[in-house]
Design a protein around this motif. Structure first.
Motif, PDB file in Angstrom:
ATOM      1  N   GLY A   1     -12.421 -11.065 -28.172  1.00  0.00           N
ATOM      2  CA  GLY A   1     -12.430  -9.940 -27.603  1.00  0.00           C
ATOM      3  C   GLY A   1     -11.389  -9.934 -26.296  1.00  0.00           C
TER       4      GLY A   1
ATOM      5  N   GLU B   1      -9.451  -7.358 -25.211  1.00  0.00           N
ATOM      6  CA  GLU B   1      -8.055  -6.742 -25.446  1.00  0.00           C
ATOM      7  C   GLU B   1      -7.788  -5.858 -24.409  1.00  0.00           C
ATOM      8  OE1 GLU B   1      -6.685  -4.802 -29.489  1.00  0.00           O
ATOM      9  OE2 GLU B   1      -7.672  -3.324 -28.276  1.00  0.00           O
ATOM     10  N   SER B   2      -6.348  -6.009 -24.143  1.00  0.00           N
ATOM     11  CA  SER B   2      -5.820  -5.047 -22.836  1.00  0.00           C
ATOM     12  C   SER B   2      -5.313  -3.728 -23.562  1.00  0.00           C
ATOM     13  CB  SER B   2      -4.752  -5.925 -22.228  1.00  0.00           C
ATOM     14  OG  SER B   2      -5.294  -6.961 -21.701  1.00  0.00           O
ATOM     15  N   ARG B   3      -5.540  -2.833 -22.943  1.00  0.00           N
ATOM     16  CA  ARG B   3      -5.309  -1.402 -23.394  1.00  0.00           C
ATOM     17  C   ARG B   3      -4.544  -0.800 -22.142  1.00  0.00           C
ATOM     18  NH1 ARG B   3     -10.474   0.263 -27.162  1.00  0.00           N
ATOM     19  NH2 ARG B   3     -10.195  -1.425 -28.740  1.00  0.00           N
TER      20      ARG B   3
ATOM     21  N   THR C   1      -3.702  -8.532 -26.805  1.00  0.00           N
ATOM     22  CA  THR C   1      -4.620  -9.522 -26.197  1.00  0.00           C
ATOM     23  C   THR C   1      -3.923 -10.576 -25.486  1.00  0.00           C
ATOM     24  OG1 THR C   1      -6.131  -9.290 -27.851  1.00  0.00           O
ATOM     25  CG2 THR C   1      -6.407 -11.195 -26.541  1.00  0.00           C
TER      26      THR C   1
ATOM     27  N   GLY D   1     -14.455   0.910 -17.160  1.00  0.00           N
ATOM     28  CA  GLY D   1     -13.774   1.968 -18.254  1.00  0.00           C
ATOM     29  C   GLY D   1     -12.165   2.055 -17.745  1.00  0.00           C
TER      30      GLY D   1
ATOM     31  N   GLU E   1      -7.511  -0.588 -19.111  1.00  0.00           N
ATOM     32  CA  GLU E   1      -8.717  -1.335 -19.230  1.00  0.00           C
ATOM     33  C   GLU E   1      -8.607  -2.469 -20.428  1.00  0.00           C
ATOM     34  OE1 GLU E   1     -11.369   1.019 -21.703  1.00  0.00           O
ATOM     35  OE2 GLU E   1     -10.216   1.694 -23.077  1.00  0.00           O
ATOM     36  N   THR E   2      -9.759  -3.275 -20.267  1.00  0.00           N
ATOM     37  CA  THR E   2      -9.784  -4.533 -21.040  1.00  0.00           C
ATOM     38  C   THR E   2     -11.096  -4.272 -21.656  1.00  0.00           C
ATOM     39  OG1 THR E   2      -8.456  -5.801 -19.384  1.00  0.00           O
ATOM     40  CG2 THR E   2      -9.810  -7.046 -21.022  1.00  0.00           C
ATOM     41  N   THR E   3     -11.308  -4.701 -22.899  1.00  0.00           N
ATOM     42  CA  THR E   3     -12.338  -4.503 -23.871  1.00  0.00           C
ATOM     43  C   THR E   3     -13.390  -5.622 -23.565  1.00  0.00           C
ATOM     44  OG1 THR E   3     -11.503  -5.513 -25.630  1.00  0.00           O
ATOM     45  CG2 THR E   3     -11.213  -3.375 -25.684  1.00  0.00           C
ATOM     46  N   PRO E   4     -14.635  -5.634 -23.796  1.00  0.00           N
ATOM     47  CA  PRO E   4     -15.654  -6.635 -23.443  1.00  0.00           C
ATOM     48  C   PRO E   4     -15.270  -8.024 -24.414  1.00  0.00           C
ATOM     49  CG  PRO E   4     -16.765  -4.581 -23.816  1.00  0.00           C
ATOM     50  CD  PRO E   4     -15.338  -4.268 -24.389  1.00  0.00           C
TER      51      PRO E   4
ATOM     52  N   ARG F   1     -18.077  -7.969 -19.302  1.00  0.00           N
ATOM     53  CA  ARG F   1     -17.039  -6.740 -19.212  1.00  0.00           C
ATOM     54  C   ARG F   1     -16.083  -6.802 -18.214  1.00  0.00           C
ATOM     55  NH1 ARG F   1     -22.530  -5.230 -20.484  1.00  0.00           N
ATOM     56  NH2 ARG F   1     -22.616  -3.776 -22.358  1.00  0.00           N
TER      57      ARG F   1
ATOM     58  N   ARG G   1      -1.782  -1.577 -27.179  1.00  0.00           N
ATOM     59  CA  ARG G   1      -3.080  -2.563 -27.080  1.00  0.00           C
ATOM     60  C   ARG G   1      -2.522  -3.943 -27.481  1.00  0.00           C
ATOM     61  NH1 ARG G   1      -6.890  -0.168 -31.934  1.00  0.00           N
ATOM     62  NH2 ARG G   1      -7.949  -2.054 -31.727  1.00  0.00           N
TER      63      ARG G   1
END
Length: 247
Positions: free
Chosen positions: A182, A184-186, A199, A161, A217-220, A156, A197
């Motif tokens: 996975g 992914e930058s948001r 990557t 979050g 945030e960045t996804t796992p 993570r 969003r």
């Protein structure tokens, strides 16, 4: 480009500050970043070499063992870059609900990394950008070297979050992705509905964030193969006026 991924919204570096002012963030191509830093591939490789010697993050409150990191602090004033005595990383709960309110004493960056001429140049160039955005002044900079891995099956990058950091500018350099999916930058408006969003895949591409205006945030991440360790390496710099965040 992977079929299900959103196209990264790259900005020509000449319009980086303008885009930051308009959108609260800007994403720069790796080739532009290398030219901006006047750096050779070998010089950038020498910076990244330090990621192979990152200690485990002992402060993860979710019980994970997926993050390795170092942390050092600097004052940047124009072209002058000064390493300050080693200090704890601290954030208020307002900005980090998971790890805020803790004095986190991470191991400092390796002396050989900090001594590289390209390292000071890198800090100064980002300092020029935040000065163009918010006015010239000394900047109090925290440098975080991160490796998120998949040893436990999932890693993570932002366990807290979507968040702000309580600074003036955040710079996220993508350094490496190995055998993962996975991540992914948001990026979202802090006070509105708009968001993006994408990557980050290019080594040494750069995401700049006006921290007062956006949350991120960045996804796992997960391994591409259960038999191979994957990881995601980033360098995160935060620039803050009027001093470091202190407990």
């Amino acid at each position: 480009m992977h079929a299900q991924e959103f196209q990264p919204p790259y900005t020509p570096i000449a319009y980086g500050v303008t885009t930051l002012r308009q959108n609260g963030y800007a994403l720069l191509h790796a080739a532009d970043v290398q030219a901006w830093l006047a750096a050779t591939a070998d010089e950038l490789g020498a910076v990244h070499a330090g990621w192979n010697a990152l200690p485990a993050d002992a402060y993860l409150k979710d019980g994970g063992r997926y993050r390795r990191r170092r942390h050092s602090s600097f004052v940047v004033e124009g072209e002058q870059v000064r390493l300050v005595p080693h200090r704890a990383h601290w954030q208020p709960l307002e900005y980090n609900a998971l790890h805020g309110g803790m004095q986190r004493w991470f191991e400092p960056m390796l002396p050989q990394t900090v001594a590289l001429p390209v390292w000071s140049r890198l800090l100064a160039r980002v300092g020029e950008t935040v000065s163009a955005l918010h006015g010239e002044r000394p900047w109090f900079v925290e440098a975080h070297t991160f490796r998120i891995d998949t040893a436990g099956g999932i890693g993570r990058p932002t366990p807290e979050g979507a968040h702000r950091d309580g600074v003036d500018l955040v710079a996220v350099f993508m350094l490496d992705r190995h055998a993962i999916k996975g991540g992914e930058s948001r990026v979202f408006e802090a006070n509105g509905p708009a968001g993006q969003r994408f990557t980050l895949r290019e080594p040494w591409s750069l995401l700049l964030l006006d921290d007062a205006r956006v949350i991120h945030e960045t996804t796992p991440i997960q391994p591409l193969s259960p038999d191979e360790l994957g990881w995601r390496d980033t360098l995160v710099l935060t620039y803050r006026r009027d001093g470091f965040q202190e407990s």
